[in-house]
Design an enzyme around this catalytic site. Structure first.
Site, PDB file in Angstrom:
ATOM      1  N   ASP A 294       0.834  -1.202   0.000  1.00 18.93           N
ATOM      2  CA  ASP A 294       0.000   0.000   0.000  1.00 18.93           C
ATOM      3  C   ASP A 294       0.871   1.256   0.000  1.00 18.93           C
ATOM      4  O   ASP A 294       1.991   1.245   0.526  1.00 18.93           O
ATOM      5  CB  ASP A 294      -0.887  -0.036   1.260  1.00 18.93           C
ATOM      6  CG  ASP A 294      -2.085   0.879   1.129  1.00 18.93           C
ATOM      7  OD1 ASP A 294      -2.313   1.450   0.038  1.00 18.93           O
ATOM      8  OD2 ASP A 294      -2.801   1.049   2.143  1.00 18.93           O
ATOM      9  N   GLY A 295       0.332   2.329  -0.582  1.00 20.16           N
ATOM     10  CA  GLY A 295       0.999   3.628  -0.501  1.00 20.16           C
ATOM     11  C   GLY A 295       1.601   4.131  -1.803  1.00 20.16           C
ATOM     12  O   GLY A 295       2.233   5.193  -1.810  1.00 20.16           O
ATOM     13  N   ASN A 296       1.377   3.400  -2.888  1.00 20.25           N
ATOM     14  CA  ASN A 296       1.946   3.842  -4.179  1.00 20.25           C
ATOM     15  C   ASN A 296       1.379   5.200  -4.597  1.00 20.25           C
ATOM     16  O   ASN A 296       2.117   6.069  -5.081  1.00 20.25           O
ATOM     17  CB  ASN A 296       1.614   2.840  -5.291  1.00 20.25           C
ATOM     18  CG  ASN A 296       2.278   1.509  -5.085  1.00 20.25           C
ATOM     19  OD1 ASN A 296       3.202   1.397  -4.292  1.00 20.25           O
ATOM     20  ND2 ASN A 296       1.812   0.498  -5.785  1.00 20.25           N
TER      21      ASN A 296
ATOM     22  N   TRP B   3       2.742   8.026  -2.474  1.00 19.43           N
ATOM     23  CA  TRP B   3       4.152   8.238  -2.814  1.00 19.43           C
ATOM     24  C   TRP B   3       4.243   9.127  -4.059  1.00 19.43           C
ATOM     25  O   TRP B   3       5.028  10.076  -4.100  1.00 19.43           O
ATOM     26  CB  TRP B   3       4.816   6.876  -3.078  1.00 19.43           C
ATOM     27  CG  TRP B   3       6.280   6.938  -3.382  1.00 19.43           C
ATOM     28  CD1 TRP B   3       7.303   6.859  -2.480  1.00 19.43           C
ATOM     29  CD2 TRP B   3       6.896   7.090  -4.670  1.00 19.43           C
ATOM     30  NE1 TRP B   3       8.514   6.940  -3.130  1.00 19.43           N
ATOM     31  CE2 TRP B   3       8.292   7.092  -4.475  1.00 19.43           C
ATOM     32  CE3 TRP B   3       6.394   7.224  -5.970  1.00 19.43           C
ATOM     33  CZ2 TRP B   3       9.203   7.217  -5.522  1.00 19.43           C
ATOM     34  CZ3 TRP B   3       7.292   7.359  -7.015  1.00 19.43           C
ATOM     35  CH2 TRP B   3       8.677   7.356  -6.786  1.00 19.43           C
TER      36      TRP B   3
ATOM     37  N   ARG C   5      -0.755   9.118  -9.966  1.00 19.97           N
ATOM     38  CA  ARG C   5      -0.769   7.855  -9.214  1.00 19.97           C
ATOM     39  C   ARG C   5      -0.107   6.672  -9.950  1.00 19.97           C
ATOM     40  O   ARG C   5       0.637   5.900  -9.335  1.00 19.97           O
ATOM     41  CB  ARG C   5      -2.209   7.484  -8.839  1.00 19.97           C
ATOM     42  CG  ARG C   5      -2.873   8.484  -7.893  1.00 19.97           C
ATOM     43  CD  ARG C   5      -4.321   8.065  -7.618  1.00 19.97           C
ATOM     44  NE  ARG C   5      -4.385   6.672  -7.242  1.00 19.97           N
ATOM     45  CZ  ARG C   5      -4.208   6.236  -5.997  1.00 19.97           C
ATOM     46  NH1 ARG C   5      -3.990   7.090  -5.020  1.00 19.97           N
ATOM     47  NH2 ARG C   5      -4.282   4.950  -5.742  1.00 19.97           N
TER      48      ARG C   5
ATOM     49  N   HIS D  58       2.755   3.239  -8.985  1.00 17.82           N
ATOM     50  CA  HIS D  58       2.703   1.792  -9.244  1.00 17.82           C
ATOM     51  C   HIS D  58       3.948   1.345 -10.025  1.00 17.82           C
ATOM     52  O   HIS D  58       4.452   0.243  -9.820  1.00 17.82           O
ATOM     53  CB  HIS D  58       1.440   1.426 -10.021  1.00 17.82           C
ATOM     54  CG  HIS D  58       0.189   1.752  -9.259  1.00 17.82           C
ATOM     55  ND1 HIS D  58       0.012   1.412  -7.939  1.00 17.82           N
ATOM     56  CD2 HIS D  58      -0.940   2.420  -9.624  1.00 17.82           C
ATOM     57  CE1 HIS D  58      -1.168   1.836  -7.528  1.00 17.82           C
ATOM     58  NE2 HIS D  58      -1.765   2.458  -8.524  1.00 17.82           N
TER      59      HIS D  58
ATOM     60  N   THR E 191     -10.442  -7.290  -6.023  1.00 18.82           N
ATOM     61  CA  THR E 191     -11.718  -7.258  -6.767  1.00 18.82           C
ATOM     62  C   THR E 191     -12.358  -5.872  -6.641  1.00 18.82           C
ATOM     63  O   THR E 191     -13.157  -5.480  -7.480  1.00 18.82           O
ATOM     64  CB  THR E 191     -12.688  -8.335  -6.223  1.00 18.82           C
ATOM     65  OG1 THR E 191     -12.651  -8.302  -4.791  1.00 18.82           O
ATOM     66  CG2 THR E 191     -12.298  -9.721  -6.683  1.00 18.82           C
TER      67      THR E 191
ATOM     68  N   ASN F 225     -10.565  -3.060  -6.638  1.00 22.42           N
ATOM     69  CA  ASN F 225      -9.751  -2.062  -7.351  1.00 22.42           C
ATOM     70  C   ASN F 225     -10.284  -1.700  -8.744  1.00 22.42           C
ATOM     71  O   ASN F 225      -9.826  -0.734  -9.350  1.00 22.42           O
ATOM     72  CB  ASN F 225      -8.285  -2.511  -7.467  1.00 22.42           C
ATOM     73  CG  ASN F 225      -7.527  -2.433  -6.154  1.00 22.42           C
ATOM     74  OD1 ASN F 225      -6.596  -3.193  -5.915  1.00 22.42           O
ATOM     75  ND2 ASN F 225      -7.911  -1.506  -5.273  1.00 22.42           N
TER      76      ASN F 225
ATOM     77  N   ARG G  16     -11.269   1.920  -9.566  1.00 24.25           N
ATOM     78  CA  ARG G  16     -10.277   2.986  -9.809  1.00 24.25           C
ATOM     79  C   ARG G  16     -10.357   3.493 -11.256  1.00 24.25           C
ATOM     80  O   ARG G  16     -10.914   2.809 -12.124  1.00 24.25           O
ATOM     81  CB  ARG G  16      -8.878   2.443  -9.521  1.00 24.25           C
ATOM     82  CG  ARG G  16      -8.747   2.111  -8.053  1.00 24.25           C
ATOM     83  CD  ARG G  16      -7.327   1.885  -7.658  1.00 24.25           C
ATOM     84  NE  ARG G  16      -7.284   1.660  -6.223  1.00 24.25           N
ATOM     85  CZ  ARG G  16      -6.223   1.850  -5.462  1.00 24.25           C
ATOM     86  NH1 ARG G  16      -5.094   2.257  -5.983  1.00 24.25           N
ATOM     87  NH2 ARG G  16      -6.282   1.643  -4.173  1.00 24.25           N
TER      88      ARG G  16
ATOM     89  N   GLU H  31       0.975 -13.637  11.837  1.00 25.22           N
ATOM     90  CA  GLU H  31       1.377 -12.455  12.595  1.00 25.22           C
ATOM     91  C   GLU H  31       1.209 -11.252  11.674  1.00 25.22           C
ATOM     92  O   GLU H  31       1.628 -11.297  10.514  1.00 25.22           O
ATOM     93  CB  GLU H  31       2.840 -12.567  13.031  1.00 25.22           C
ATOM     94  CG  GLU H  31       3.115 -13.719  13.980  1.00 25.22           C
ATOM     95  CD  GLU H  31       2.391 -13.564  15.317  1.00 25.22           C
ATOM     96  OE1 GLU H  31       2.199 -12.413  15.771  1.00 25.22           O
ATOM     97  OE2 GLU H  31       2.011 -14.592  15.895  1.00 25.22           O
TER      98      GLU H  31
HETATM   99  C1  FPP Z   1      -1.966   0.125  -3.215  1.00 30.32           C
HETATM  100  O1  FPP Z   1      -1.501   1.439  -3.210  1.00 30.32           O
HETATM  101  C2  FPP Z   1      -1.405  -0.563  -4.356  1.00 30.32           C
HETATM  102  C3  FPP Z   1      -2.131  -1.152  -5.332  1.00 30.32           C
HETATM  103  C4  FPP Z   1      -3.595  -1.189  -5.348  1.00 30.32           C
HETATM  104  C5  FPP Z   1      -1.465  -1.768  -6.481  1.00 30.32           C
HETATM  105  C6  FPP Z   1      -0.171  -2.446  -6.191  1.00 30.32           C
HETATM  106  C7  FPP Z   1       0.530  -2.603  -7.475  1.00 30.32           C
HETATM  107  C8  FPP Z   1       1.845  -2.576  -7.661  1.00 30.32           C
HETATM  108  C9  FPP Z   1       2.847  -2.510  -6.597  1.00 30.32           C
HETATM  109  C10 FPP Z   1       2.388  -2.581  -9.031  1.00 30.32           C
HETATM  110  C11 FPP Z   1       1.996  -3.770  -9.811  1.00 30.32           C
HETATM  111  C12 FPP Z   1       2.535  -4.994  -9.246  1.00 30.32           C
HETATM  112  C13 FPP Z   1       2.502  -6.131  -9.908  1.00 30.32           C
HETATM  113  C14 FPP Z   1       2.983  -7.371  -9.294  1.00 30.32           C
HETATM  114  C15 FPP Z   1       1.990  -6.165 -11.260  1.00 30.32           C
HETATM  115  P1  FPP Z   1      -2.531   2.591  -3.427  1.00 30.32           P
HETATM  116  O2  FPP Z   1      -2.572   2.913  -4.871  1.00 30.32           O
HETATM  117  O3  FPP Z   1      -3.851   2.256  -2.830  1.00 30.32           O
HETATM  118  O4  FPP Z   1      -1.836   3.748  -2.655  1.00 30.32           O
HETATM  119  P2  FPP Z   1      -2.530   4.875  -1.760  1.00 30.32           P
HETATM  120  O5  FPP Z   1      -3.186   4.184  -0.602  1.00 30.32           O
HETATM  121  O6  FPP Z   1      -1.375   5.721  -1.351  1.00 30.32           O
HETATM  122  O7  FPP Z   1      -3.497   5.580  -2.637  1.00 30.32           O
END
Ligand code: FPP
Length: 233
Positions: free
Chosen positions: A21-23, A26, A34, A38, A67, A69, A72, A200
């Site tokens: 989480d957190g992409n 970031w 956004r 990723h 499911t 997502n 978005r 854990e």
């Molecule tokens: C959550 O961060 C992240 C996701 C929903 C997607 C995760 C995807 C990747 C790391 C890239 C693709 C990986 C693979 C294996 C193909 P968020 O977008 O909800 O971040 P936020 O909470 O800061 O908005």
């Protein structure tokens, strides 16, 4: 694989699952869109998966797309799906070379046809290996439980805990010993609901694109400081 860190887990820690989480945050913090988060996130996923195997883990699972997502923006969904396709093209051979079984957990029927083909190919080519990399795509824990029930009924199997576990998307994979969630939220968000019974849980404020091997070691050391009682004393 060479272990540059000389850091090893033992038989008490076989499987770590990650909620990456957190992409988005970031990227926003850097004035970027956004999907850029990723793109950085997938690099971290690749590194952390390799590091986990170097540390001696048997299985790792990453939550890449739930499911939920699909709600978005289309551009963001497209980015995540293309990142997975690019990863499969780029890393498929090295997974096989390193004897890692690749598996997508989730409802693959909901994915694009070309992506499904790539996934199936790598799943087939790597199915003989024991060490496992699970990527959760179009995954929902409740959906998985319903899927397992339907599978047992359609196969005419007895409903018991052993058969139920084997009917899940994760099939024979050992349950996660630890689930790590980055970026501050403290919930499971429909991830591995059955398999996490005795996992854990480890939460860190670090955003996924900033998650380092040192952060992983901190989490693992925290795991070893805990006493798992499984309901006993
Ligand atoms: C959550 O961060 C992240 C996701 C929903 C997607 C995760 C995807 C990747 C790391 C890239 C693709 C990986 C693979 C294996 C193909 P968020 O977008 O909800 O971040 P936020 O909470 O800061 O908005």
């Amino acid at each position: 694989m060479e272990n540059k860190n000389n850091f090893k887990v033992d038989e008490n820690l076989k499987h770590i699952a990650f909620i990456m989480d957190g992409n988005g945050r970031w990227a926003k913090a850097r004035g970027m869109e956004r999907p850029e988060g990723h793109k950085e996130g997938v690099k971290v996923f690749e590194r952390v998966a390799n590091t986990c195997f170097e540390f001696g883990l048997e299985a790792v699972t990453f939550y890449a797309f739930s499911t939920e997502n699909w709600k978005r923006p289309p551009e963001e969904i497209q980015t995540i799906m293309s990142l997975l396709a690019m990863y499969l093209d780029k890393c498929g051979d090295s997974l096989i070379k390193n004897e890692v079984r690749f598996r997508v957990i989730g409802d693959k029927a909901g994915l694009d046809k070309d992506l499904r083909k790539k996934i199936k190919k790598l799943e087939n080519e790597s199915k003989q290996f024991k060490r496992t990399l699970n990527v959760a795509i179009n995954y929902g824990g409740r959906d998985e439980i319903v899927y397992a029930c339907q599978r047992l009924v359609s196969e005419g199997k007895e409903i018991n805990k052993e058969n139920f576990s084997l009917a899940l998307y994760t099939e024979d994979c050992v349950d996660p010993d630890m689930i790590i969630r980055t970026a501050g939220e403290r919930r499971l968000s429909n991830f591995l609901l059955w398999q996490s019974s005795y996992s854990e849980l480890y939460f860190t404020d670090v955003l996924w694109p900033d998650f380092t091997d040192e952060d992983l070691k901190l989490a693992i050391n925290d795991f070893y400081s805990r006493r798992r009682r499984y309901g006993g004393l």
